[in-house]
Design a protein around this motif. Structure first.
Motif, mmCIF file in Angstrom:
data_model
loop_
_atom_site.group_PDB
_atom_site.id
_atom_site.type_symbol
_atom_site.label_atom_id
_atom_site.label_comp_id
_atom_site.label_asym_id
_atom_site.label_seq_id
_atom_site.Cartn_x
_atom_site.Cartn_y
_atom_site.Cartn_z
ATOM 1 N N ALA A 27 0.849 -1.191 0.000
ATOM 2 C CA ALA A 27 0.000 0.000 0.000
ATOM 3 C C ALA A 27 0.886 1.242 0.000
ATOM 4 C CB ALA A 27 -0.916 0.013 1.222
ATOM 5 N N VAL A 28 0.631 2.150 -0.927
ATOM 6 C CA VAL A 28 1.423 3.380 -1.069
ATOM 7 C C VAL A 28 0.600 4.546 -0.528
ATOM 8 C CG1 VAL A 28 2.750 4.810 -2.652
ATOM 9 C CG2 VAL A 28 2.401 2.384 -3.169
ATOM 10 N N PHE A 29 1.183 5.333 0.370
ATOM 11 C CA PHE A 29 0.446 6.403 1.045
ATOM 12 C C PHE A 29 0.924 7.782 0.623
ATOM 13 C CE2 PHE A 29 -0.076 2.684 3.686
ATOM 14 C CZ PHE A 29 -1.436 2.729 3.982
ATOM 15 N N ALA A 30 0.008 8.745 0.698
ATOM 16 C CA ALA A 30 0.307 10.117 0.277
ATOM 17 C C ALA A 30 0.967 10.919 1.379
ATOM 18 C CB ALA A 30 -0.981 10.817 -0.170
ATOM 19 N N GLY A 31 0.832 10.497 2.620
ATOM 20 C CA GLY A 31 1.460 11.174 3.745
ATOM 21 C C GLY A 31 2.448 10.260 4.429
ATOM 22 N N GLY A 32 2.985 10.728 5.562
ATOM 23 C CA GLY A 32 3.912 9.907 6.318
ATOM 24 C C GLY A 32 3.209 8.722 6.967
ATOM 25 N N LEU A 33 3.995 7.729 7.362
ATOM 26 C CA LEU A 33 3.420 6.497 7.901
ATOM 27 C C LEU A 33 2.853 6.662 9.300
ATOM 28 C CD1 LEU A 33 5.905 3.785 6.588
ATOM 29 C CD2 LEU A 33 3.732 4.538 5.628
ATOM 30 N N ASN A 34 3.056 7.828 9.918
ATOM 31 C CA ASN A 34 2.370 8.117 11.179
ATOM 32 C C ASN A 34 0.963 8.651 10.938
ATOM 33 O OD1 ASN A 34 4.483 7.277 12.764
ATOM 34 N ND2 ASN A 34 5.323 9.324 13.085
ATOM 35 N N HIS A 35 0.604 8.852 9.680
ATOM 36 C CA HIS A 35 -0.713 9.400 9.342
ATOM 37 C C HIS A 35 -1.399 8.552 8.278
ATOM 38 C CE1 HIS A 35 -0.173 13.134 11.616
ATOM 39 N NE2 HIS A 35 1.080 13.123 11.192
ATOM 40 N N ILE A 36 -1.233 7.229 8.355
ATOM 41 C CA ILE A 36 -1.893 6.374 7.380
ATOM 42 C C ILE A 36 -3.382 6.309 7.695
ATOM 43 C CG2 ILE A 36 0.170 5.023 6.923
ATOM 44 C CD1 ILE A 36 -0.934 2.842 8.706
ATOM 45 N N GLY A 37 -4.162 6.194 6.675
ATOM 46 C CA GLY A 37 -5.606 6.146 6.867
ATOM 47 C C GLY A 37 -6.282 5.652 5.607
ATOM 48 N N PRO A 38 -7.594 5.513 5.667
ATOM 49 C CA PRO A 38 -8.495 5.910 6.748
ATOM 50 C C PRO A 38 -8.448 4.945 7.932
ATOM 51 C CG PRO A 38 -9.725 4.828 5.029
ATOM 52 C CD PRO A 38 -8.329 4.939 4.517
ATOM 53 N N MET A 39 -8.941 5.403 9.082
ATOM 54 C CA MET A 39 -8.888 4.601 10.284
ATOM 55 C C MET A 39 -9.711 3.326 10.157
ATOM 56 S SD MET A 39 -6.767 5.808 12.349
ATOM 57 C CE MET A 39 -7.193 4.827 13.783
ATOM 58 N N PRO A 76 -0.951 14.094 4.958
ATOM 59 C CA PRO A 76 -1.353 13.743 3.582
ATOM 60 C C PRO A 76 -2.246 14.812 2.956
ATOM 61 C CG PRO A 76 -2.619 12.468 5.163
ATOM 62 C CD PRO A 76 -1.613 13.242 5.963
ATOM 63 N N GLU A 77 -1.630 15.873 2.441
ATOM 64 C CA GLU A 77 -2.389 16.930 1.779
ATOM 65 C C GLU A 77 -2.884 16.465 0.410
ATOM 66 O OE1 GLU A 77 0.391 20.091 1.576
ATOM 67 O OE2 GLU A 77 0.348 20.529 3.718
ATOM 68 N N ALA A 135 1.219 -8.191 8.806
ATOM 69 C CA ALA A 135 1.313 -9.528 9.382
ATOM 70 C C ALA A 135 1.562 -10.594 8.326
ATOM 71 C CB ALA A 135 0.043 -9.850 10.163
ATOM 72 N N GLN A 136 1.079 -10.383 7.104
ATOM 73 C CA GLN A 136 1.220 -11.381 6.054
ATOM 74 C C GLN A 136 2.381 -11.085 5.107
ATOM 75 O OE1 GLN A 136 -3.530 -12.545 5.854
ATOM 76 N NE2 GLN A 136 -2.342 -12.592 3.982
ATOM 77 N N GLY A 137 3.352 -10.302 5.564
ATOM 78 C CA GLY A 137 4.576 -10.109 4.793
ATOM 79 C C GLY A 137 4.501 -9.041 3.739
ATOM 80 N N GLY A 138 3.442 -8.214 3.737
ATOM 81 C CA GLY A 138 3.365 -7.097 2.808
ATOM 82 C C GLY A 138 4.047 -5.866 3.368
ATOM 83 N N ALA A 139 3.777 -4.708 2.773
ATOM 84 C CA ALA A 139 4.466 -3.488 3.203
ATOM 85 C C ALA A 139 3.566 -2.272 3.025
ATOM 86 C CB ALA A 139 5.762 -3.297 2.412
ATOM 87 N N LEU A 140 3.701 -1.324 3.943
ATOM 88 C CA LEU A 140 3.099 -0.004 3.844
ATOM 89 C C LEU A 140 4.238 0.963 3.580
ATOM 90 C CD1 LEU A 140 0.920 -0.212 7.102
ATOM 91 C CD2 LEU A 140 0.377 -1.108 4.833
ATOM 92 N N ILE A 141 4.156 1.763 2.505
ATOM 93 C CA ILE A 141 5.302 2.581 2.124
ATOM 94 C C ILE A 141 4.877 4.029 1.876
ATOM 95 C CG2 ILE A 141 6.368 0.564 1.060
ATOM 96 C CD1 ILE A 141 5.861 1.882 -1.674
ATOM 97 N N SER A 142 5.848 4.926 2.012
ATOM 98 C CA SER A 142 5.648 6.344 1.716
ATOM 99 C C SER A 142 6.992 6.962 1.394
ATOM 100 C CB SER A 142 5.008 7.062 2.910
ATOM 101 O OG SER A 142 4.960 8.459 2.681
ATOM 102 N N GLU A 143 6.969 7.976 0.543
ATOM 103 C CA GLU A 143 8.205 8.702 0.249
ATOM 104 C C GLU A 143 8.409 9.870 1.191
ATOM 105 O OE1 GLU A 143 8.384 11.092 -3.336
ATOM 106 O OE2 GLU A 143 6.202 11.140 -3.494
ATOM 107 N N HIS A 144 7.474 10.080 2.126
ATOM 108 C CA HIS A 144 7.520 11.234 3.017
ATOM 109 C C HIS A 144 7.930 10.841 4.433
ATOM 110 C CE1 HIS A 144 5.673 13.710 -0.054
ATOM 111 N NE2 HIS A 144 4.711 12.819 -0.199
ATOM 112 N N CYS A 145 8.489 11.802 5.158
ATOM 113 C CA CYS A 145 8.837 11.594 6.558
ATOM 114 C C CYS A 145 7.596 11.158 7.340
ATOM 115 C CB CYS A 145 9.408 12.870 7.161
ATOM 116 S SG CYS A 145 11.029 13.324 6.501
#
Length: 509
Positions: A201-213, A239-240, A224-234
């Motif tokens: 999953a690729v996010f528009a903001g930092g990984l401290n602000h992933i969403g939606p909740m 996520p503007e 848990a199943q070996g995937g990844a959550l990624i972002s190019e931002h701090c």
């Protein structure tokens, strides 16, 4: 600006020191030469990128330079090593760059035009090896307000792709994105985990602000199943709106094939498709009812010959490359589970020729890696550790027989996801299942399956959600809950999955 400056600098470390020395707080005899070095870095980078430097461009660069100085002042330290925990959120995230072995090199395609730029680095939660587990990942995108038709296509395509070992990429949002991620996750049920593809999953903001909740359970399952959550931002980047359009370029670049499951005429999914077309990716669009605005975007892409018409959702063989086992490459700092290590030893014993032929490459450590950490103590990835973790080849995996014995040094028999495709005679030997002993949500799902059968409906996740909205809207609010409950029931042997339909096991009483 930063990408061009790094392109002209010898290394990121040299640019860091030049930025620190050029701060206005330093004496002019220190800041002046450092500022001149940074200017040369920027000019060299712009030239290598194929553009010409103008006065307006230098003015914009100086404004960006001032902003960089302000950000450096807010950092807890100016020492790069001391910033390791800060940049990785106290070791809970990975931070990798283009020289890391887990870096997806197809992102370099974003530099083919002078006004684009690949990400400088990626923050990752989960397994970074997922990013390179498939040579030609499939991206699945679409509208957030997707209907049941689009959700079915996204979920089914993702499940079929992951079952074939492919990596599924999407944006982690509601609607189509969530359906695609859940489809990839549900491909695990009844299959050997080593053969099932991951999802990113690729996010528009930092990984401290992933969403939606409301997708929090989904994100936890991806990790848990070996995937990844990624972002190019701090991690703390908000996520503007503008960042979602930039995020789309990463989804397109990661994907070898992009499927638009459903989109309106003005949709972020069409923006992703536009990036994919520019990057010469294969783009497929799902046709829909011409009277529904939710299908207008896909229909127009097909009409304009900007996308190939997707003829079926029940198989990805025609649009993806050949079936394969995910390639979990050696990742410096990533501690491989002991059980997985035993698996590789057994594979090597079963196929000594294959093991010896790949031994040299597997034993040589990766060079040039930016060490973001290792999964060492208590799951935290501290910096500066390296390790090896060669994976079995496809030939090794297919030649190796199934192993269910206890491993040396383990506490008991190895636990495996049950194969739900056992023949009926094997099933009859198992004890019956009393539905009254199941948790309340699972009993409710069994009731919904029976209700679908009573209405002569094919028991798909979308049909179950439709019935749930009539009978139990509060208990089962979305497709994610349906898929999660079906997965839990399948693992208990209550439900059998046949193609895209579910059916109660004959053991259910």
């Amino acid at each position: 600006m930063m990408y061009a400056t790094l392109k002209g600098a010898g290394s990121a470390e040299s640019l860091w020191h030049a930025l620190a020395q050029s701060h206005p707080s330093h004496p002019s005899e220190v800041s002046g030469p450092a500022l001149a070095r940074i200017d040369r870095m920027f000019v060299n980078g712009i030239t290598r990128w194929g553009r010409s430097v103008t006065a307006d461009m230098m003015k914009t660069f100086r404004a960006s330079l001032s902003s960089w100085h302000n950000r450096m002042r807010d950092l807890p330290s100016q020492d790069i090593l001391h910033l390791a925990d800060w940049f990785t959120a106290d070791g809970t995230m990975w931070l990798i760059g283009p020289n890391h072995p887990c870096w997806p090199h197809q992102l370099a395609d974003l530099a083919i035009r002078s006004d684009w730029a690949p990400p400088l680095c990626l923050w990752i939660r989960g397994d970074p090896r997922a990013l390179t587990s498939c040579a030609k990942p499939i991206g699945i995108v679409g509208s957030r307000d997707v209907n049941e038709y689009g959700r079915f296509v996204a979920h089914t395509m993702a499940e079929q792709a992951a079952a074939a070992g492919h990596l599924v990429v999407s944006g982690g949002a509601m609607g189509t994105d969530a359906a695609a991620h859940w489809g990839a996750l549900n491909a695990l049920h009844g299959r050997n985990p080593a053969n099932v593809g991951k999802t990113v999953a690729v996010f528009a903001g930092g990984l401290n602000h992933i969403g939606p909740m409301r997708n929090r359970t989904l994100f936890e399952r991806i990790e848990a199943q070996g995937g990844a959550l990624i972002s190019e931002h701090c991690p703390d980047t908000i996520p503007e709106a503008r960042r979602f359009l930039l995020r789309n370029r990463i989804i397109a670049a990661l994907s070898s094939t992009l499927v638009v499951a459903q989109a309106r005429l003005r949709s972020g999914a069409l923006n992703t498709a536009g990036w994919a077309c520019e990057l010469m990716r294969e783009v497929y669009a799902v046709p829909g009812d011409i009277n529904q605005p939710s299908n207008a975007g896909c229909n127009k892409m097909i009409s304009d010959h900007r996308a190939i018409l997707l003829c079926a959702a029940t198989s990805t063989d025609d649009i993806c490359h050949e079936r394969h086992q995910p390639t979990m490459a050696a990742c410096p700092g990533f501690a491989v589970k002991t059980e997985d290590a035993h698996d590789r030893q057994d594979d090597a014993t079963a196929t000594p020729a294959a093991a010896s032929s790949s031994g040299d490459s597997a034993s040589s450590p990766a060079s040039g890696a930016i060490k973001a950490g290792s999964r060492g103590e208590a799951g935290r990835p501290p910096l500066g550790r390296s390790g090896t973790g060669g994976q079995p080849t496809l030939a090794q995996a297919t030649a190796s027989p199934a192993r269910t014995r206890a491993k040396p040094g383990s506490s008991g028999v190895r636990r495996q996801v049950p194969d739900l495709r056992e023949p009926a005679d094997a099933e009859m030997q198992l004890p019956p299942i009393d539905v009254s002993t199941l948790p309340e949500p699972q009993r409710l799902m069994v009731g919904l399956i029976r209700e679908c059968r009573r209405r002569h409906l094919i028991v798909t996740p979308d049909a179950l959600l439709k019935v749930a909205r009539e009978l139990a809207d509060d208990e089962i609010p979305d497709i994610g809950t349906v898929l999660s409950l079906l997965g839990a029931l399948e693992l208990k042997g209550v439900v059998d999955r046949k193609a895209d339909a579910a059916a109660l096991s004959s053991r259910v009483r």
